[in-house]
Enzyme design. Structure first.
Site, PDB file in Angstrom:
ATOM      1  N   GLU A 287      41.635  27.897  35.155  1.00  0.00           N
ATOM      2  CA  GLU A 287      40.827  28.923  34.373  1.00  0.00           C
ATOM      3  C   GLU A 287      39.286  28.557  34.400  1.00  0.00           C
ATOM      4  O   GLU A 287      38.416  29.505  34.666  1.00  0.00           O
ATOM      5  CB  GLU A 287      41.230  29.118  32.975  1.00  0.00           C
ATOM      6  CG  GLU A 287      40.729  30.386  32.463  1.00  0.00           C
ATOM      7  CD  GLU A 287      40.934  31.660  33.084  1.00  0.00           C
ATOM      8  OE1 GLU A 287      42.289  32.050  33.088  1.00  0.00           O
ATOM      9  OE2 GLU A 287      39.894  32.262  33.548  1.00  0.00           O
ATOM     10  N   ASP A 291      36.361  30.690  36.397  1.00  0.00           N
ATOM     11  CA  ASP A 291      35.395  31.287  35.572  1.00  0.00           C
ATOM     12  C   ASP A 291      33.793  30.772  35.981  1.00  0.00           C
ATOM     13  O   ASP A 291      32.885  31.480  36.150  1.00  0.00           O
ATOM     14  CB  ASP A 291      35.583  31.247  34.029  1.00  0.00           C
ATOM     15  CG  ASP A 291      36.958  31.701  33.444  1.00  0.00           C
ATOM     16  OD1 ASP A 291      37.548  32.472  34.278  1.00  0.00           O
ATOM     17  OD2 ASP A 291      37.057  31.394  32.381  1.00  0.00           O
ATOM     18  N   SER A 485      41.893  37.555  34.959  1.00  0.00           N
ATOM     19  CA  SER A 485      40.993  36.157  34.707  1.00  0.00           C
ATOM     20  C   SER A 485      39.856  36.120  35.611  1.00  0.00           C
ATOM     21  O   SER A 485      39.084  35.554  35.378  1.00  0.00           O
ATOM     22  CB  SER A 485      42.082  35.069  34.956  1.00  0.00           C
ATOM     23  OG  SER A 485      42.632  34.538  33.411  1.00  0.00           O
ATOM     24  N   ASP A 528      36.098  55.693  40.796  1.00  0.00           N
ATOM     25  CA  ASP A 528      37.170  55.836  40.467  1.00  0.00           C
ATOM     26  C   ASP A 528      38.581  55.422  41.283  1.00  0.00           C
ATOM     27  O   ASP A 528      38.616  55.664  42.349  1.00  0.00           O
ATOM     28  CB  ASP A 528      37.617  57.437  40.019  1.00  0.00           C
ATOM     29  CG  ASP A 528      38.660  57.534  39.118  1.00  0.00           C
ATOM     30  OD1 ASP A 528      39.196  56.859  38.357  1.00  0.00           O
ATOM     31  OD2 ASP A 528      38.826  58.913  38.953  1.00  0.00           O
ATOM     32  N   ILE A 529      39.408  54.727  40.541  1.00  0.00           N
ATOM     33  CA  ILE A 529      40.556  54.039  41.324  1.00  0.00           C
ATOM     34  C   ILE A 529      41.748  54.943  40.607  1.00  0.00           C
ATOM     35  O   ILE A 529      42.086  55.000  39.502  1.00  0.00           O
ATOM     36  CB  ILE A 529      40.785  52.571  40.775  1.00  0.00           C
ATOM     37  CG1 ILE A 529      39.548  51.747  41.239  1.00  0.00           C
ATOM     38  CG2 ILE A 529      42.215  52.081  41.813  1.00  0.00           C
ATOM     39  CD1 ILE A 529      39.009  51.651  42.690  1.00  0.00           C
ATOM     40  N   GLY A 547      39.953  60.111  37.142  1.00  0.00           N
ATOM     41  CA  GLY A 547      39.411  59.638  35.621  1.00  0.00           C
ATOM     42  C   GLY A 547      39.836  58.615  35.023  1.00  0.00           C
ATOM     43  O   GLY A 547      40.661  57.824  35.762  1.00  0.00           O
ATOM     44  N   ASP A 549      41.754  56.009  33.112  1.00  0.00           N
ATOM     45  CA  ASP A 549      43.103  55.681  32.869  1.00  0.00           C
ATOM     46  C   ASP A 549      43.322  54.126  32.379  1.00  0.00           C
ATOM     47  O   ASP A 549      42.688  53.386  32.657  1.00  0.00           O
ATOM     48  CB  ASP A 549      44.035  55.776  34.412  1.00  0.00           C
ATOM     49  CG  ASP A 549      43.510  54.898  35.293  1.00  0.00           C
ATOM     50  OD1 ASP A 549      43.680  53.669  35.336  1.00  0.00           O
ATOM     51  OD2 ASP A 549      42.947  55.627  36.471  1.00  0.00           O
TER      52      ASP A 549
END
Ligand SMILES: *[C@@H]1O[C@H](CO)[C@@H](O)[C@H](O)[C@H]1NC(C)=O
Ligand SMILES: *[C@@H]1O[C@H](CO)[C@@H](O)[C@H](O)[C@H]1NC(C)=O
Length: 569
Positions: A287, A291, A485, A528-529, A547, A549
Site C-alpha cells: 500500500e 501511494d 487504494s 460522467d461514467i 449523473g 451515482d
C-alpha cells in the site's frame, strides 16, 4: 467527642456509599462483537488501559457553516480558510463541560492528559479493575479469529448521570477494529509480473487498457508532467498498519515509468504514535509503495510527505484521530494542502459517537484548507462481511460528508471497477451539496436494492479515478495492483497540481472540495461514467448511470476543464 465521632462516621458512610448512590446511565452498547471477533476471557484486573475521553464541541453547527462558507465557490469568503484558533473556538468543550469532567476525574484520583489542540479529547490510563468500576463495564479480551490478535473491549459502558451531555464517548470500548497489521482493509492487491512499459505519448496508449502507468493517467486525464513550483504545497500520504514506503522501489519506479524525472526524487518522512519507515525488504505490504509512487509519480515535483502512524495508540481508530490532530497543529504553510488515505473501516465497526468525532475532525481540518481524500473501499462492500447480504455495509470515512470519497474505474473507455465500494451511510445524513443528486439517483432506481441501503444517508463516492492494474515497483520487482487504494493517491496528485497553479496565481488552495465538485462549474470538469455495477454485498450492487451515482460519483476528472473551473484560465 461523641458528636465528632458520629459526624466522622456518617461522612465515611457517605464517601463509601457514593459510587452506589450515583445513578449510572448506559452510554454505549452493542449486542455482540462484530463478525470475526470472539470473547476469550475477562481482562486482567491489573492491566493498564489507556482510554480516550471525547467531550462535545461547543458549536459544531457553527463550524459546519464556517466550513461551507469557505468551501462554496459562490461565497464571498471562498478560500478564506480558518486558523487553528478559529476552529478551536468551535471545537473546544464548554466551560461547564470541562468543569464537570475535571471534577469527576479528580474525585476519582485520575489525572488526564489533554491530547487535542481544542482540549476536547483527554487521555487517561487506569487499571481494568478501576475502569470496570468507573463505567460499570465488563472489559474483556476479544480475539480476532483470523489473526489471533487480542484487544480489550467492553460490550457496554455507563456514565454517571451528571456526565450525560458532557462526554461523547470513552474509547476503546464498544468500537472494534481489525488488527493493526497485515494488508490494508481496502485492497484488492495482487502482485503479478508485467513486462511491458507503456510508451509516453499524448494519445492514450492502448496498453492503458490492461496496465496503468503515470503516462496513462497523464494521457487519459490531461494531467501535466511539468514540475510544480511551490515548496510549501505539501501533499501528504497516510501510512498505517506497518505499511512502509521503500526508497529503492520508488527509484526503480521512477526510472521505469517517469524517465523524464530525476529518479532520486523522494519524499519527507513524518511519524507519530511511534511510526517508522523500515526499509527492510518484504517486511511491508504494497500500500505505502503504491501511494508514494502514484503521488511522486503524478504530482510532478510536488513536496510529498509520508506520514507513518505507528501502533503506540490503543488501536487503528486512535491512529485515525491522531493523524488529524497532528496535522491540525502544524502552522499554515507547513500543513499539507492535501491528505490522501487508502485505509478505512466498515461503518458498523465504529460506534456512532466515535465516527461522529472522527468526522468532526475532518470538518475542522477541511475548514483550515486541507483537502481530504479517501478511497471508497473495495470488495463487497468490504471483503470479510460479504456473506451477510441483507444490507449493504458502508465504509468509514467515506460515510462522512466532510471528506472526498474516491471510487475506481477501469479501461480507456471508462467503466466502474467491479470491486469499487459505494452506497449510502447510516451515521450521517445527506449533505446539502449532494441532496439533488442523491434524490435523483434514488428516484431513478425505484425499488432496486430497496431495504438494503439507507436512503437518508450521505452518498459516496464523490468522484472516481482509474484504479485497476496500476504498475508499481515493490520488493525490487514490478507488478500491478488494483483497488480504490490506487484511485485516491492519484486523484490527490491532480488536486496538488491544481493547488500549485492556484498558489502561483496568488489564490488559495482548494480545501474541502465537495461544494466545488458538486457545483455546476465543478461537475462540468468531470466525465460522467455511466456503466458498471459495484459489488453491493457480493453481486448486484448499485449501477452507474447518467449523473451522480454511488458507484463512480460525478465521474473522472479532466485537468484542462478543472483549470477552467477553478478560475485558472
Ligand atoms: C536529483 O535529485 C537528487 C536528490 O534531490 C539531487 O541530489 C540531484 O542533484 C538531482 N539531480 C539532478 C540532475 O537534478
Ligand atoms: C439512516 O440515516 C439517517 C441519516 O443519517 C439516520 O438518522 C438513521 O438513523 C439511519 N438509519 C439506520 C437504520 O441506521
Amino acid at each position: 467527642m461523641v458528636f465528632a465521632t458520629a459526624v466522622f462516621a456518617s461522612l465515611l458512610l457517605i464517601a463509601s456509599a457514593k459510587p452506589l448512590e450515583r445513578r449510572m446511565v448506559m452510554h454505549e452498547t452493542r449486542a455482540a462483537a462484530p463478525q470475526g471477533f470472539v470473547h476469550t476471557s475477562a481482562a486482567p484486573a491489573a492491566k493498564e488501559l489507556t482510554l480516550r475521553i471525547a467531550m462535545p464541541p461547543t458549536d459544531i453547527a457553527g463550524l459546519e457553516s464556517a466550513l461551507m462558507t469557505v468551501s462554496d465557490p459562490a461565497s464571498d469568503l471562498y478560500g478564506q480558510h480558518l486558523t487553528l484558533d478559529e476552529v478551536n473556538e468551535f471545537v473546544k468543550p464548554t466551560a461547564e463541560t470541562l468543569q464537570t469532567v475535571s471534577a469527576w476525574l479528580s474525585e476519582n484520583n485520575i489525572t488526564p492528559k489533554t491530547i487535542t489542540p481544542a482540549g476536547d479529547q483527554l487521555s487517561i490510563t487506569i487499571p481494568v479493575s478501576q475502569a470496570n468500576e468507573l463505567f460499570s463495564a465488563e472489559f474483556s479480551v476479544f480475539t480476532h479469529v483470523e489473526s489471533g490478535a487480542e484487544s480489550i473491549r467492553t460490550l457496554a459502558y455507563h456514565l454517571p448521570a451528571e456526565l450525560i451531555g458532557h462526554v461523547d464517548f470513552i474509547h476503546p470500548t464498544v468500537s472494534f477494529t481489525p488488527p493493526i497489521s497485515g494488508q490494508p482493509l481496502f485492497s484488492a492487491i495482487e502482485k503479478t509480473p508485467v513486462a511491458e512499459v507503456a510508451p509516453v505519448s499524448d494519445a492514450v496508449p492502448t496498453s492503458c487498457n490492461t496496465v496503468i502507468t503515470p503516462a496513462c493517467l497523464q494521457a487519459m486525464y490531461g494531467i501535466p508532467a511539468t514540475a510544480t513550483k511551490n515548496k510549501n504545497n505539501i501533499l501528504a500520504v497516510s501510512g498505517f498498519i506497518d505499511e512502509w514506503a521503500n526508497q529503492a522501489d520508488l527509484k526503480q519506479f521512477l526510472t521505469a515509468f517517469r524517465t523524464d524525472m530525476n529518479s532520486s526524487t523522494t519524499f519527507t518522512l513524518q511519524t507519530l504514535d511511534g511510526g517508522v519507515n523500515t526499509q527492510t525488504r518484504s517486511s511491508a505490504g504494497v500500500e505505502a509503495n503504491l501511494d508514494i509512487q502514484y503521488t511522486i509519480g503524478v504530482a510532478t515535483g510536488a513536496p510529498i510527505t509520508f506520514i507513518s502512524v505507528g501502533d503506540s495508540n490503543s488501536d487503528g481508530i486512535s491512529g485515525f484521530l491522531d493523524i488529524i490532530t497532528t496535522i491540525s497543529k502544524e502552522a499554515t504553510g507547513t500543513r499539507p494542502n492535501v491528505l490522501t488515505t487508502s485505509y478505512g473501516f466498515n461503518e458498523p465497526d465504529l460506534s456512532r459517537a466515535v465516527a461522529t468525532t472522527l468526522c468532526n475532525s475532518y470538518m475542522a481540518l477541511g475548514a483550515m484548507g486541507t483537502s481530504l481524500l479517501f478511497s471508497s473501499g473495495d470488495g463487497g462492500v468490504s471483503g470479510s462481511q460479504s456473506q451477510s447480504c441483507t444490507t449493504f455495509i458502508p465504509t468509514i470515512p467515506s460515510n462522512c460528508p466532510w471528506v472526498t470519497s474516491v471510487g475506481a474505474t477501469q479501461n480507456i473507455a471508462e467503466t466502474a471497477a467491479s470491486f469499487s465500494s459505494g452506497g449510502f451511510g447510516n451515521y450521517f445524513p445527506i449533505p446539502s451539496y449532494q441532496a439533488t443528486d442523491v434524490a435523483g439517483y434514488i428516484s431513478a432506481i425505484g425499488t432496486t436494492n430497496s431495504g438494503k441501503y439507507n436512503a437518508s444517508g450521505r452518498g459516496f463516492p464523490d468522484i472516481s479515478f482509474q484504479g485497476v492494474n496500476f504498475e508499481i515497483a515493490w520488493d525490487a520487482q514490478t507488478g500491478t495492483v488494483s483497488g480504490t487504494s490506487c484511485s485516491s493517491p492519484a486523484f490527490a496528485s491532480v488536486i496538488a497540481l491544481l493547488n500549485d497553479e492556484l498558489i502561483t496565481a496568488g489564490k488559495s488552495p482548494l480545501g474541502f472540495l465537495n461544494p466545488f465538485l458538486y457545483s455546476t462549474t465543478g461537475r462540468a470538469a468531470f466525465t460522467d461514467i455511466t456503466t458498471g455495477t459495484n459489488p453491493g454485498c457480493s453481486t448486484n450492487g448499485f449501477s452507474a448511470r447518467a449523473g451522480w451515482d454511488p458507484v463512480t460519483g460525478l465521474g473522472t476528472p479532466n485537468y484542462a476543464k478543472l483549470r477552467t473551473a477553478v478560475g485558472l484560465s
